[in-house]
Design a protein around this motif. Structure first.
Motif, short mmCIF file in Angstrom:
data_model
loop_
_atom_site.label_atom_id
_atom_site.label_comp_id
_atom_site.label_asym_id
_atom_site.label_seq_id
_atom_site.Cartn_x
_atom_site.Cartn_y
_atom_site.Cartn_z
N LEU A 6 0.83 -1.03 -0.28
CA LEU A 6 0.00 -0.12 0.18
C LEU A 6 0.92 1.34 0.12
O LEU A 6 0.88 2.40 -0.58
CB LEU A 6 -0.67 0.09 1.01
CG LEU A 6 -1.55 -1.22 1.22
CD1 LEU A 6 -2.99 -1.09 2.28
CD2 LEU A 6 -2.89 -0.87 -0.48
N LEU A 7 1.87 1.13 0.92
CA LEU A 7 2.84 2.54 0.63
C LEU A 7 3.01 3.22 -1.29
O LEU A 7 3.12 3.98 -0.64
CB LEU A 7 3.95 2.12 1.59
CG LEU A 7 4.89 3.78 1.78
CD1 LEU A 7 4.04 4.61 2.18
CD2 LEU A 7 6.59 3.17 2.58
N PRO A 8 4.08 2.32 -1.66
CA PRO A 8 4.23 2.84 -3.03
C PRO A 8 2.79 3.28 -4.00
O PRO A 8 2.97 4.46 -4.20
CB PRO A 8 4.82 1.87 -4.17
CG PRO A 8 4.22 0.32 -2.91
CD PRO A 8 4.31 1.02 -1.27
N ALA A 9 1.84 2.84 -3.68
CA ALA A 9 0.64 3.46 -3.51
C ALA A 9 0.15 4.64 -3.15
O ALA A 9 -0.09 5.70 -3.90
CB ALA A 9 -0.90 2.39 -3.93
N ALA A 10 -0.02 4.92 -1.71
CA ALA A 10 0.10 6.21 -1.35
C ALA A 10 1.15 6.72 -1.80
O ALA A 10 0.63 8.00 -2.38
CB ALA A 10 0.07 5.89 0.14
N VAL A 11 2.22 6.60 -2.21
CA VAL A 11 3.32 7.30 -2.31
C VAL A 11 2.78 8.05 -4.05
O VAL A 11 2.67 9.48 -4.43
CB VAL A 11 4.91 6.80 -2.72
CG1 VAL A 11 5.83 7.45 -3.37
CG2 VAL A 11 5.30 6.93 -1.55
N LEU A 12 2.62 7.19 -4.80
CA LEU A 12 1.97 7.42 -6.14
C LEU A 12 0.65 8.18 -5.98
O LEU A 12 0.49 9.29 -6.58
CB LEU A 12 1.49 6.46 -6.97
CG LEU A 12 1.95 6.61 -8.37
CD1 LEU A 12 2.62 7.40 -9.26
CD2 LEU A 12 0.77 5.42 -9.50
N GLU A 69 -4.60 8.53 -15.70
CA GLU A 69 -5.14 7.17 -16.80
C GLU A 69 -4.34 5.76 -16.27
O GLU A 69 -5.10 5.10 -15.46
CB GLU A 69 -4.26 8.17 -18.27
CG GLU A 69 -5.34 8.75 -18.55
CD GLU A 69 -4.51 9.57 -19.94
OE1 GLU A 69 -5.20 10.01 -21.20
OE2 GLU A 69 -3.56 9.02 -19.95
N GLN A 70 -4.07 5.57 -16.74
CA GLN A 70 -2.57 3.90 -16.05
C GLN A 70 -2.48 3.59 -14.63
O GLN A 70 -3.21 2.67 -14.80
CB GLN A 70 -1.76 3.99 -17.27
CG GLN A 70 -1.22 2.48 -17.18
CD GLN A 70 0.21 2.79 -17.77
OE1 GLN A 70 1.45 2.98 -16.77
NE2 GLN A 70 0.65 1.51 -18.03
N PRO A 71 -2.46 4.83 -13.71
CA PRO A 71 -1.92 4.11 -12.97
C PRO A 71 -3.62 3.43 -12.29
O PRO A 71 -3.36 3.09 -10.55
CB PRO A 71 -1.42 5.78 -12.35
CG PRO A 71 -0.43 6.15 -13.09
CD PRO A 71 -1.37 5.85 -14.61
N THR A 72 -4.51 3.71 -12.64
CA THR A 72 -5.81 3.78 -12.27
C THR A 72 -5.66 1.93 -11.66
O THR A 72 -5.86 1.73 -10.97
CB THR A 72 -7.18 4.19 -12.37
OG1 THR A 72 -6.95 3.67 -13.86
CG2 THR A 72 -7.45 5.84 -12.51
N ILE A 73 -5.42 1.23 -13.21
CA ILE A 73 -4.72 0.31 -12.84
C ILE A 73 -4.10 -0.25 -11.81
O ILE A 73 -4.08 -1.48 -11.16
CB ILE A 73 -4.52 0.00 -14.88
CG1 ILE A 73 -5.36 0.10 -15.51
CG2 ILE A 73 -4.09 -1.87 -14.57
CD1 ILE A 73 -4.75 0.01 -17.30
N PHE A 74 -3.02 0.27 -11.74
CA PHE A 74 -1.99 0.16 -10.56
C PHE A 74 -2.64 -0.03 -9.77
O PHE A 74 -2.36 -1.15 -8.44
CB PHE A 74 -1.09 1.01 -10.68
CG PHE A 74 -0.20 1.02 -9.70
CD1 PHE A 74 1.33 -0.08 -9.32
CD2 PHE A 74 -0.65 2.18 -8.95
CE1 PHE A 74 1.47 -0.17 -8.31
CE2 PHE A 74 0.71 2.35 -7.30
CZ PHE A 74 1.48 1.30 -7.27
N TRP A 96 6.32 -1.00 -6.22
CA TRP A 96 7.70 0.43 -6.09
C TRP A 96 8.67 0.21 -7.32
O TRP A 96 8.74 1.86 -7.28
CB TRP A 96 9.24 -0.40 -4.65
CG TRP A 96 8.38 0.57 -3.35
CD1 TRP A 96 8.27 -0.63 -2.65
CD2 TRP A 96 8.82 1.65 -2.77
NE1 TRP A 96 7.91 0.33 -1.48
CE2 TRP A 96 7.83 1.94 -1.79
CE3 TRP A 96 8.25 2.49 -3.75
CZ2 TRP A 96 7.71 2.30 -0.47
CZ3 TRP A 96 7.51 3.93 -2.37
CH2 TRP A 96 7.16 4.08 -1.66
N ALA A 97 8.49 -0.25 -7.86
CA ALA A 97 9.32 0.20 -9.50
C ALA A 97 7.86 0.72 -10.01
O ALA A 97 8.56 1.90 -10.75
CB ALA A 97 9.63 -1.37 -10.05
N TYR A 98 6.70 1.00 -10.50
CA TYR A 98 5.85 1.10 -11.03
C TYR A 98 5.93 2.49 -10.94
O TYR A 98 5.46 3.96 -11.19
CB TYR A 98 4.28 0.84 -11.09
CG TYR A 98 3.68 1.49 -11.84
CD1 TYR A 98 3.82 1.03 -13.01
CD2 TYR A 98 3.30 2.36 -11.55
CE1 TYR A 98 2.47 1.19 -14.02
CE2 TYR A 98 1.87 2.81 -11.47
CZ TYR A 98 1.88 1.86 -13.04
OH TYR A 98 0.57 3.79 -14.19
#
Length: 141
Positions: A6-12, A69-74, A96-98
């Protein structure tokens, strides 16, 4: 226990808001300089500003749009992985890579905007997202 994916998602999410602030901080002065009045604008879209304000200002808007756009899939893949209990293993590293690659993509697009570099970052980020998505599908089967 909070899932490490969840942290990389929150960072994005935070990065997307940073890009929104950067967009506003550059666009509003550019609009004023170009003589565009927000008070009298009717039915306008950001695309209408192409050729009206400098390209380097519009690049921030282009990138903000890309982050919607694409990050919604992420985000969906992250939550599927968490809900399916498959949020460990390689998936946090892929997340994290993403996230890091999308932040680098943003910086390139908002400042220097070399398409070959942006496209390379986009492809590598997309590969990480694809792997996460395959893992999400496997976890839900």
């Amino acid at each position: 226990m909070v899932s490490p994916i969840l942290l990389p998602a929150a960072v994005l999410v935070v990065w997307s808001l940073v890009m929104l602030l950067w967009l506003a901080a550059t666009r509003l002065p550019a609009l004023s300089k170009a003589g565009v009045s927000l008070g009298s604008a009717v039915g306008s879209r950001g695309a209408d500003l192409e050729g009206v304000i400098p390209d380097v200002v519009n690049w921030k808007s282009h990138n903000y749009t890309h982050l919607m756009e694409q990050p919604t899939i992420f985000y969906a893949a992250v939550f599927i992985l968490v809900l399916a209990g498959a949020d460990g293993g390689i998936n946090p590293a892929l997340a994290w890579a993403y996230t890091i690659l999308r932040i680098l993509h943003s910086i390139v697009q908002a400042t220097w905007n070399r398409v070959a570099v942006r496209f390379s970052l986009f492809l590598i980020a997309s590969a990480a997202l694809f792997a996460m998505t395959v893992n999400a599908v496997r976890a839900t089967m």
